[in-house]
Write an enzyme that holds these catalytic residues in place. Structure first.
Site, PDB file in Angstrom:
ATOM      1  N   ASP A   1       2.208  -8.355   1.156  1.00 39.72           N
ATOM      2  CA  ASP A   1       2.773  -8.872  -0.094  1.00 39.72           C
ATOM      3  C   ASP A   1       4.257  -9.171   0.044  1.00 39.72           C
ATOM      4  O   ASP A   1       5.087  -8.266   0.023  1.00 39.72           O
ATOM      5  CB  ASP A   1       2.542  -7.837  -1.199  1.00 39.72           C
ATOM      6  CG  ASP A   1       2.985  -8.332  -2.571  1.00 39.72           C
ATOM      7  OD1 ASP A   1       3.241  -9.542  -2.714  1.00 39.72           O
ATOM      8  OD2 ASP A   1       3.055  -7.509  -3.498  1.00 39.72           O
TER       9      ASP A   1
ATOM     10  N   ASP B   1       5.064 -15.955  -2.512  1.00 40.62           N
ATOM     11  CA  ASP B   1       4.412 -14.658  -2.690  1.00 40.62           C
ATOM     12  C   ASP B   1       3.006 -14.628  -2.087  1.00 40.62           C
ATOM     13  O   ASP B   1       2.063 -15.144  -2.672  1.00 40.62           O
ATOM     14  CB  ASP B   1       4.353 -14.340  -4.189  1.00 40.62           C
ATOM     15  CG  ASP B   1       3.785 -12.969  -4.479  1.00 40.62           C
ATOM     16  OD1 ASP B   1       3.568 -12.186  -3.533  1.00 40.62           O
ATOM     17  OD2 ASP B   1       3.566 -12.667  -5.657  1.00 40.62           O
TER      18      ASP B   1
END
Length: 490
Positions: free
Chosen positions: A81, A314
């Protein structure tokens, strides 16, 4: 993705000059390939050369990396992430009904240190709470000592033991994951300023990837990510800590400065790289956008802005989220009004699966400074990569599909209505280099996916591009299926 409203509000107008040096991989690099395979008997570890292990592509919705913690090591599979900065896994006192299967037992580690500092992380959907601790953490044999990370004691709507995907968007019921692909936690790659500790007013600490640099485990202060298409199988992608893989992209890497914030402490690595006078504050891997356009579509909107806007890159979010008006303009430029509709309760566009046959491409224009550029960096993504099937593994046979771009202000997402967030649906078309030393991000056209950067298209030699196919749970309705997104938005 970690959602911090205070950091989003601080986003940036500071000028950052774009560096011009190329990244040259040194001897100490960490190469970690993605792999899309079943895991019937726990975590799978494949050694191919020093500092290499397998990563699991969970049907294109998340990308898992194998992490070992403690002495002797305990193994966890955690979601990669770039939109958050903390590494966390469940602790032994995490109740069975709210935490994933694997749990870290600190009593078995000879290098464990407790900090007694509490933390809480709120993601786009769901949250995790627990205590910070320190221990040895390693990835593919590259080891960081005294690494701070979180032991979670409670979670909500995220990574539950039953593998349920859900609850955070609208009121849709949850949908069960394939139990063989349960993630044990989250592996954040953001800046130290983005950690829950710093966001809550605590002390700044180096996430694992920054400690790889400060403890001289890798020579070059970069990491690079190649996701490949959602349908790719086997060793379908990779992350490299400390270098780049030129065989995974075409053309040159185009670099953009990371958009800085307006207050807080500077990057702790500035002193290492001789940047002690740097007044910028960095948290998200966030760059400057300046517009969008669509080519070969039903219409050709040119959505340009008078000033730049921050765009978060992201890998922890499956879809791409844009302000509602921007998302709507793009959606209606690739599909007719009869072929696309907004599911407002789920916050996604339901789209005709035949749109995967379109030759349209969506372009994002990025600036090389905080001001709009006359020669922006252009990133094109084929619409065929953005049609996601829900009830089969391919858009060509599916009866229900959703669009890979969604409005950020619809549903119950705890995000800003002006959020620009580029998730996996678009990032798969780019090879990404995240430069911690020079605070910049490089993009090039990823091979095997079909996108382009600055007009340079990726070759098809890396793997099958297999436009718009991905494995996902079979569901009976769009509303139920869209609960998947609650888990995807990390």
């Amino acid at each position: 993705m970690l959602i911090s409203s205070s950091l989003l509000l601080m986003a940036a107008a500071a000028v950052v000059a774009a560096p011009t040096e190329d990244i040259t991989p040194e001897k100490r690099i960490l190469r970690v390939p993605f792999e899309k395979v079943a895991r019937p008997n726990g975590h799978r570890l494949i050694k191919r050369d020093p500092f290499q292990t397998s990563l699991y592509n969970d049907d294109g919705s998340q990308y898992l990396i194998n992490v070992n913690i403690g002495t002797p090591p305990q193994s966890f599979s955690v979601a990669l992430d770039t939109g958050s900065a903390d590494l966390w896994v469940p602790g032994t006192n995490c109740p069975n009904n709210i935490c994933p299967y694997a749990k870290f037992d600190q009593t078995k580690s000879s290098t464990f240190n407790a900090t007694n500092q509490q933390f809480g992380i709120v993601y786009g959907s769901g949250s995790a709470n627990g205590t910070y601790v320190q221990d040895t953490v390693s990835v593919a044999g590259a080891t960081v000592s005294n690494q701070q990370f979180g032991l979670v004691t409670t979670t909500k709507d995220i990574l539950t033991q039953q593998g349920s995907l859900g609850g955070g968007i609208g009121s849709s019921p949850s949908v069960s994951q394939n139990s063989s692909t349960v993630s044990d936690g989250i592996f954040g790659l953001g800046y130290p300023q983005l950690t829950a500790s710093t966001s809550d007013g605590g002390s700044v600490y180096n996430p694992f990837v920054f400690n790889l640099v400060s403890q001289k485990v890798i020579s070059d202060p970069v990491f690079s990510i190649y996701l490949n298409s959602a349908s790719a199988t086997g060793n379908s992608g990779e992350i490299i800590f400390g270098g780049v893989d030129q065989s995974k992209y075409s053309g040159d890497l185009a670099y953009m400065p990371v958009a800085g914030l307006t207050s807080g402490s500077s990057n702790p690595l500035d002193t290492i790289f001789g940047n002690s006078g740097n007044s910028q504050v960095y948290a998200y891997w966030m760059v400057y956008g300046q517009g969008f356009t669509v080519t070969n579509g039903i219409s050709t909107p040119n959505i340009s802005m008078s000033s730049t806007f921050p765009v978060i890159l992201d890998t922890g979010t499956t879809l791409t989220y844009l302000p509602a008006k921007v998302a709507q303009q793009i959606a209606l430029s690739v599909a007719s009004q009869n072929d696309i509709a907004l599911d407002s309760s789920a916050g996604v566009y339901v789209i005709g699966c035949d749109v995967a046959n379109s030759n349209a491409e969506i372009q994002i224009q990025f600036s090389t400074s905080d001001k709009p550029s006359s020669t922006p960096i252009t990133f094109n993504v084929p619409v065929s990569q953005l049609v996601i099937p829900l009830d089969t593994t391919s858009a060509s046979t599916a009866s229900q599909c959703i669009f890979g771009i969604a409005p950020s202000s619809t549903g119950s997402l705890s995000t800003s209505s002006n959020l620009y967030l580029v998730g996996d649906s678009m990032l798969r078309s780019a090879y990404m280099v995240f430069d911690m030393g020079q605070n910049r991000v490089g993009l090039a056209a990823a091979n095997g996916v079909g996108g382009s950067v600055n007009g340079n298209s990726g070759s098809s030699s890396s793997s099958s591009s297999a436009a718009s196919t991905m494995s996902s749970p079979v569901v009976s309705s769009v509303i139920v299926a869209s609960a998947i997104l609650a888990f995807m938005f990390m």
